[in-house]
Structures are given as structure tokens and as C-alpha cells.
Design a protein around this motif. Structure first.
Motif, PDB file in Angstrom:
ATOM      1  N   GLY A  26       1.760  -4.918   7.480  1.00 13.11           N
ATOM      2  CA  GLY A  26       2.494  -4.293   6.380  1.00 13.11           C
ATOM      3  C   GLY A  26       2.681  -5.273   5.240  1.00 13.11           C
ATOM      4  N   ARG A  53       4.599  -5.709   1.517  1.00 12.50           N
ATOM      5  CA  ARG A  53       5.670  -5.115   0.711  1.00 12.50           C
ATOM      6  C   ARG A  53       5.089  -4.432  -0.525  1.00 12.50           C
ATOM      7  NH1 ARG A  53       9.896  -9.447  -0.628  1.00 12.50           N
ATOM      8  NH2 ARG A  53       8.946  -9.357  -2.705  1.00 12.50           N
ATOM      9  N   TYR A  58       6.903  -0.717   2.617  1.00  9.73           N
ATOM     10  CA  TYR A  58       5.693  -1.455   2.970  1.00  9.73           C
ATOM     11  C   TYR A  58       4.471  -0.541   3.019  1.00  9.73           C
ATOM     12  CZ  TYR A  58       8.627  -5.428   4.127  1.00  9.73           C
ATOM     13  OH  TYR A  58       9.514  -6.470   4.044  1.00  9.73           O
TER      14      TYR A  58
END
Length: 368
Positions: A179, A181, A154
């Protein structure tokens, strides 16, 4: 695009209300939303509140009550987003500062486990500002490392949000870690404050519009006569240590004196931080009337709408309100996440920290 959301340590649903209220439409007319899929919390009253307000069904089985340690993560439905305000008890500046060595400090790891198994497209994690200095800053760095390397990896954007700059009538400062990905090839930017110079005051929050007497969770606290007499001597913005209080009414306290004890609000400023626990003197006090705020008034300072009803006894309700994320701030952050996925530009500011500063250069976070 509908992002199915899982949530740990969900509390009454402040974070969930903000996230599920967000909706973005791109130039092609496509809607971007966040939908509740499942949640978990150990507190019975908080789960009832979540079911009633977020799910609109008090029997909804998607709200799983019980310790996170007993949660069967692999059996949970697939998700595209994870939200978790992992317990702050051991990172708070008020308390024993146990950090990672406390009972609550390591609970963030269950969020990491969800990321490892379900690989959602993004996550939003929340904690108190004290996280940055816990264990000499090492706890914060360890948490960021584990979140960044979880699952498929992330991109992280950690930031200390001052919620009074985002339309919340309360000086509440919290670390939010967003976060995304890595395979999404997107980087989240911190949304710019919407009220950087003119904060929403407690007078505006509590009186515009006035709270109706029959509103749920609006019962008054019974004070003893001496407390009422003492409060009458404390001006707005001052606390129990105000020198104008007669000697016979003063608190007999040795050692440290917390500034929030019997502190009365100032009508022309945001509130100080609303907390979910603590004994006498920590309930937030009205500037004009010699009394503690009602739970509904505290909920207003947290930006919960009046139709959001909290379940449980009075102290349980107070706990839920004080531990929650203000929905208004959560919605702003969620809208920024959705705009990031939709490719829509928005005003942003530089984050307080960058991942490179904290991890690759080995810098220890500094205390605010």
C-alpha cells in the motif's frame, strides 16, 4: 531518502532482513533505503534473534517483546514504512480454517491502527494464500477495505507471489499487499519474476556452497530406527504413503493423509513449503540421507544467510524459520517499492487481483 520502518509480528526478521538490505540509487545519485526504527513480537526467542541479526545488539530496546494487544502504538517513534506479516494460523489451508472467527484472524487490525495513527508513506503486509478464501472470501475483502481507508488512504496492490519464481528454492505461495499513501500519487507494480522458468533447486541451495559442520543451528535430529528404515524406502519426491514401503513400516493413519508427511525432497526441484510447527513427519526430509533437514538447511531453503543466527532451543528455531518471510523475496519487493518512489522503471507483471475487482465489483477471490 531513508524510510524509517516499524514492524508488527516481526518474528526472527526475515521480512526485515530483506527490506533493510534493499538499496536503490537514482540518476542523481540519491540513495533510497529502509531503516529499522522499531518492531514488536510476542515470542522471546524471535525477539532475541531479531535483535542479534537486524539490530546487531541483543539489548536493543527498539525490539518490543510482548502481545500486540498491549503495544502502546501512540508512544512509538514516527515511521515512514510499516511491515507486518499478521498471523496466518486462522487463514492457513492446514488447520481449522477459522478465519475472522479465530483468535488470530482479527490481528491484522493492529496494523490498521498503526496506519491510522502514524500514516507511513507505504506498508507491506504478508499472509498465506488461504487468506483469499477464508470466510468465503469475505475476510480478504474486509481486510483490503480497512487497509485502503486507513489513515490518509492507501492505493493497494495485492498479489499472490510464488516465491520459487523469485529465486527462492521453495514452493511457497504468499499474499503480499503493498500500500502506498494516496497523497504520494504513486502506484506500486508487481515486480516480474526473476526465475520464472528455471527454479533454484534444493540441491543448489544446500550444496552450493556446502554447509560447514560448525555452522550455527546445524544440529541433526535423532530418529528412531524404524523411521530411518522407512525413509530408506521412500524415493526422492515421495512421502509416507509411497506404495513401496513394506507393510510393517507403514504409518497407521485413518482419514486424510497429508502429502508432506515424511516427504523427501527432490534434488532437482524446489522444496515444498517449510513450516514452523507440526509433529513427526513434517520436518522436511533429505533426498539422499534418511533424515530430517537441520534448522540451518531449512534456513537455506528460506534464503537466510548462514551468518544469520537463530536464538532459542531447537524447536523454537524451527518455528521461527518456518514462519518467516524469505529475505530474498522480501528484498525484491522492497527494491520495487523503492524504485517506485525513486521514479525508476522496472519489469512488472499484472497483479493477481485489482482493488476494483475485489471491492467495487464485489467479486469473491478464487482459490488457487
Amino acid at each position: 531518502m531513508i524510510f524509517r520502518k516499524g514492524e508488527l509480528f516481526s518474528g526472527p526478521g526475515g521480512l526485515a532482513l530483506g527490506l533493510t538490505s534493499a538499496c536503490i540509487v537514482d540518476d542523481s545519485g540519491n540513495e533510497y533505503k529502509i531503516k529499522h526504527e522499531w518492531s514488536n513480537d510476542y515470542d522471546e526467542s524471535a525477539c532475541k534473534t531479531y535483535r542479534r541479526n537486524i539490530c546487531q545488539n541483543i539489548d536493543d530496546s527498539s525490539v518490543i517483546e510482548g502481545p500486540v494487544q498491549e503495544l502502546d502504538i501512540e508512544s512509538l517513534p514516527p515511521i515512514d514504512a510499516l511491515a507486518f506479516g499478521f498471523p496466518c494460523n486462522d487463514y492457513s489451508v492446514v488447520g481449522e480454517h477459522k478465519g475472522m472467527s479465530g483468535d488470530y484472524g482479527p490481528l491484522y487490525s493492529y496494523g490498521v491502527k498503526v496506519l491510522n495513527y502514524h500514516n507511513p508513506k507505504f506498508f507491506i503486509a504478508e499472509n498465506v494464500g488461504g487468506l483469499q478464501s477464508a470466510n468465503e472470501g469475505k475476510a480478504f475483502i474486509q481486510i483490503l477495505k480497512e487497509l485502503a481507508s486507513a489513515g490518509l488512504g492507501y492505493h493497494l496492490t495485492p498479489h499472490l507471489y510464488k516465491f520459487e519464481e523469485y529465486g527462492v528454492p521453495q514452493k511457497r505461495h504468499r499474499i503480499i499487499i503493498v500500500g502506498i499513501r494516496k497523497d504520494q500519487d504513486l502506484v506500486f507494480k508487481v515486480p516480474a519474476p526473476i526465475t520464472p522458468d528455471k527454479y533454484v533447486t534444493v540441491n543448489e541451495a544446500l550444496n552450493n556452497p556446502p554447509i560447514l559442520d560448525f555452522t550455527e543451528n546445524h544440529e541433526l535430529t535423532k530418529h528412531n530406527p524404524k523411521t530411518i528404515e522407512m525413509l530408506n524406502y521412500i524415493p526422492p519426491g515421495k512421502n509416507a504413503w509411497y506404495e513401496g514401503i513394506p507393510e510393517d513400516l507403514r504409518l497407521k493413519v485413518k482419514g486424510a493423509r497429508m502429502s508432506q508427511i515424511y516427504k523427501r525432497l527432490h534434488p532437482d526441484e524446489p522444496s515444498y513449503t517449510v513450516t514452523g510447527s507440526g509433529g513427526g513427519g513434517t520436518h522436511v526430509y533429505h533426498w539422499d540421507e534418511p533424515r530430517a533437514l537441520t534448522n540451518r538447511e531449512r534456513a537455506r531453503l528460506q534464503t537466510f544467510p548462514d551468518h544469520f543466527v537463530f536464538e532459542g532451543k531447537k524447536e523454537k528455531v524451527r518455528q521461527q524459520i518456518g514462519m518467516a518471510v524469505p529475505p530474498k523475496a522480501a528484498k525484491i519487493i522492497a527494491e520495487a517499492v523503492l524504485k517506485t518512489f525513486a521514479g525508476i522503471e522496472y519489469p512488472f507483471v499484472k497483479p493477481k487481483w485489482t482493488f476494483d475487482e475485489l471491492i467495487h465489483e464485489g467479486k469473491v477471490p478464487y482459490t488457487v
